[in-house]
Scaffold this active site. Structure first.
Site, PDB file in Angstrom:
ATOM      1  N   CYS A  14      -4.410  -1.195   6.266  1.00 32.10           N
ATOM      2  CA  CYS A  14      -2.810  -0.754   6.330  1.00 32.10           C
ATOM      3  C   CYS A  14      -2.888   0.688   7.015  1.00 32.10           C
ATOM      4  O   CYS A  14      -4.124   1.143   6.716  1.00 32.10           O
ATOM      5  CB  CYS A  14      -1.946  -1.063   5.436  1.00 32.10           C
ATOM      6  SG  CYS A  14      -2.352  -0.016   3.962  1.00 32.10           S
ATOM      7  N   HIS A  78      -1.849   5.820  -3.075  1.00 32.48           N
ATOM      8  CA  HIS A  78      -0.959   5.324  -4.143  1.00 32.48           C
ATOM      9  C   HIS A  78      -0.039   6.660  -4.793  1.00 32.48           C
ATOM     10  O   HIS A  78       0.884   6.346  -5.460  1.00 32.48           O
ATOM     11  CB  HIS A  78      -1.813   4.656  -5.289  1.00 32.48           C
ATOM     12  CG  HIS A  78      -2.588   3.637  -5.280  1.00 32.48           C
ATOM     13  ND1 HIS A  78      -2.136   2.737  -4.522  1.00 32.48           N
ATOM     14  CD2 HIS A  78      -3.548   3.064  -5.750  1.00 32.48           C
ATOM     15  CE1 HIS A  78      -2.618   1.404  -4.520  1.00 32.48           C
ATOM     16  NE2 HIS A  78      -3.741   1.675  -5.039  1.00 32.48           N
ATOM     17  N   CYS A 100       0.360   7.870   0.609  1.00 32.84           N
ATOM     18  CA  CYS A 100       1.000   7.236   2.003  1.00 32.84           C
ATOM     19  C   CYS A 100       2.559   7.860   2.067  1.00 32.84           C
ATOM     20  O   CYS A 100       3.140   8.199   0.850  1.00 32.84           O
ATOM     21  CB  CYS A 100       0.904   5.798   1.779  1.00 32.84           C
ATOM     22  SG  CYS A 100       1.981   4.901   2.980  1.00 32.84           S
ATOM     23  N   GLU A 130       0.420   3.306  -8.327  1.00 27.58           N
ATOM     24  CA  GLU A 130       1.678   3.841  -7.507  1.00 27.58           C
ATOM     25  C   GLU A 130       2.817   3.903  -8.385  1.00 27.58           C
ATOM     26  O   GLU A 130       3.597   5.031  -8.316  1.00 27.58           O
ATOM     27  CB  GLU A 130       1.682   2.826  -6.222  1.00 27.58           C
ATOM     28  CG  GLU A 130       3.019   3.312  -5.529  1.00 27.58           C
ATOM     29  CD  GLU A 130       3.634   2.297  -4.712  1.00 27.58           C
ATOM     30  OE1 GLU A 130       2.764   1.532  -3.882  1.00 27.58           O
ATOM     31  OE2 GLU A 130       4.820   1.917  -4.664  1.00 27.58           O
ATOM     32  N   THR A 164       5.783  -0.691  -3.334  1.00 27.42           N
ATOM     33  CA  THR A 164       5.629  -0.714  -1.951  1.00 27.42           C
ATOM     34  C   THR A 164       5.299  -2.134  -1.809  1.00 27.42           C
ATOM     35  O   THR A 164       5.460  -2.789  -0.648  1.00 27.42           O
ATOM     36  CB  THR A 164       4.888   0.219  -1.206  1.00 27.42           C
ATOM     37  OG1 THR A 164       3.808   0.319  -1.986  1.00 27.42           O
ATOM     38  CG2 THR A 164       5.392   1.559  -1.095  1.00 27.42           C
ATOM     39  N   SER A 221      -5.696  -7.401  -5.041  1.00 33.74           N
ATOM     40  CA  SER A 221      -4.413  -8.240  -5.274  1.00 33.74           C
ATOM     41  C   SER A 221      -4.062  -8.646  -3.998  1.00 33.74           C
ATOM     42  O   SER A 221      -3.766  -9.978  -4.028  1.00 33.74           O
ATOM     43  CB  SER A 221      -3.601  -7.935  -6.201  1.00 33.74           C
ATOM     44  OG  SER A 221      -3.072  -6.831  -5.708  1.00 33.74           O
ATOM     45  N   ASN A 222      -3.973  -7.906  -2.784  1.00 37.92           N
ATOM     46  CA  ASN A 222      -3.277  -8.372  -1.670  1.00 37.92           C
ATOM     47  C   ASN A 222      -4.092  -9.397  -0.980  1.00 37.92           C
ATOM     48  O   ASN A 222      -3.828 -10.202  -0.369  1.00 37.92           O
ATOM     49  CB  ASN A 222      -2.990  -7.060  -0.868  1.00 37.92           C
ATOM     50  CG  ASN A 222      -3.816  -6.177  -0.028  1.00 37.92           C
ATOM     51  OD1 ASN A 222      -4.329  -7.045   0.988  1.00 37.92           O
ATOM     52  ND2 ASN A 222      -4.647  -5.398  -0.586  1.00 37.92           N
ATOM     53  N   SER A 266      -7.198  -3.728   2.364  1.00 45.44           N
ATOM     54  CA  SER A 266      -8.351  -2.837   1.715  1.00 45.44           C
ATOM     55  C   SER A 266      -9.389  -3.252   2.436  1.00 45.44           C
ATOM     56  O   SER A 266     -10.620  -2.660   2.096  1.00 45.44           O
ATOM     57  CB  SER A 266      -8.314  -3.022   0.266  1.00 45.44           C
ATOM     58  OG  SER A 266      -8.387  -4.362  -0.135  1.00 45.44           O
TER      59      SER A 266
HETATM   60  S1  SF4 Z   1       2.773   1.963   1.458  1.00 42.75           S
HETATM   61 FE1  SF4 Z   1       0.982   0.899   0.748  1.00 42.75          FE
HETATM   62  S2  SF4 Z   1       0.654  -0.902   1.931  1.00 42.75           S
HETATM   63 FE2  SF4 Z   1       2.341   0.481   3.134  1.00 42.75          FE
HETATM   64  S3  SF4 Z   1       1.051   1.687   4.615  1.00 42.75           S
HETATM   65 FE3  SF4 Z   1       1.265   2.921   2.534  1.00 42.75          FE
HETATM   66  S4  SF4 Z   1      -0.594   2.301   1.592  1.00 42.75           S
HETATM   67 FE4  SF4 Z   1      -0.326   0.553   3.081  1.00 42.75          FE
END
Ligand code: SF4
Length: 285
Positions: A14, A78, A100, A130, A164, A221-222, A266
């Site tokens: 991502c 995170h 992020c 996170e 998230t 996990s994802n 990931s």
């Molecule tokens: S919030 Fe988490 S899943 Fe969404 S783009 Fe950012 S790191 Fe990736």
């Protein structure tokens, strides 16, 4: 040999994870200091090994004493609490924040509403890094709940945010439970679309193929969730860590016409490309 290879529309890193990995490798290239990531950047052994080979190692809260002012610490996507950030800075190391931006937006809201006297409620997993980080932005006073079950709120004003990667249904359940108990409820749907997009396109692809391949680490996990979703729609769903785990029977069966592929948030692009290259070798010309 098979006839068609379909790659799910949204697969692999991502935006936030890619940004954190690129930040660490860019820093390593241009800096002479030792580079550490605060915790593993992603739940993927291939990526962690790749970073170690480049000389990027991990540090955590229990071994911060090994850092000094010649080191650089990358904060992963995170994010961390302000208290942890302070502890890392106190080591003298340079801190590069690759949190992020979607997670930073949660920190801002948690801080703002906490300072205005709201009880913060975070919908998510209390042990997830996170959530632990976000809770720090309200002095660790947040009520953390997965789905609102047994939740009792006595505060008059409540602000609800979500991890998230949380399910929307859980977020909505918590809003319902809290709204029955409090007059003033402010809610922010902070669920990131990256997870949902990966799940939807994996499901769409799995429905149309004879074999579905999910690429990623079993500790992610994802990625595991993608495997579960694909398995519901394609009985021949397989989970592989990298190209070397593609089973032989895939190339030998005459009944397999269409093969689909997806990868967790990931899973790095170079692993996906390696799997694709190996599979393309068995596509009917
Ligand atoms: S919030 Fe988490 S899943 Fe969404 S783009 Fe950012 S790191 Fe990736």
């Amino acid at each position: 040999m098979f006839k068609e290879l379909i790659v799910a529309e949204n697969a692999g890193f991502c935006f936030g994870v890619k940004r954190a990995v690129d930040t660490s490798t860019d820093y390593k290239e241009k800096s002479k200091s030792d580079i550490y990531t605060f915790g593993p950047l992603v739940h993927n052994k291939n990526v962690v090994d790749h970073l170690r080979q480049k000389g990027i190692n991990e540090v955590d809260i229990n071994n911060l004493d090994k850092l000094n002012d010649k080191d650089t610490v990358i904060i992963r996507s995170h994010g961390v609490s302000p208290q942890v950030m302070e502890q890392i800075k106190n080591t003298g190391a340079e801190v590069v924040d690759a949190t992020c931006p979607y997670v930073l937006a949660i920190h801002k809201r948690v801080k703002k509403y906490y300072e205005q006297g709201y009880q913060i409620v975070i919908v998510g997993d209390k042990n997830h890094p996170e959530v632990v980080g976000s809770n720090g932005w309200c002095d660790n006073t947040a009520i953390i709940t997965k789905d609102g079950e047994g939740l009792v709120i006595s505060a008059p004003k409540v602000c609800i945010v979500a991890q998230t990667t949380e399910k929307k249904a859980n977020f909505e359940k918590v809003i319902e439970v809290v709204s029955k108990q409090c007059k003033e409820v402010v809610t922010f749907n902070t669920i990131c679309s990256a997870t949902k997009e990966r799940q939807t396109s994996a499901e769409d692809t799995a429905k149309t193929v004879d074999v579905m391949i999910v690429v990623g680490s079993r500790s992610s996990s994802n990625t595991t969730k993608l495997y579960e979703i694909c398995s519901k729609h394609c009985e021949n769903t397989i989970f592989i860590d990298n190209g070397s785990e593609i089973p032989k029977w895939l190339f030998e069966s005459e009944n397999i016409k269409k093969v689909g592929i997806t990868a967790g948030a990931s899973t790095p692009d170079w692993i996906i490309q390696d799997v694709l290259e190996k599979l393309r070798g068995y596509l009917e010309k």
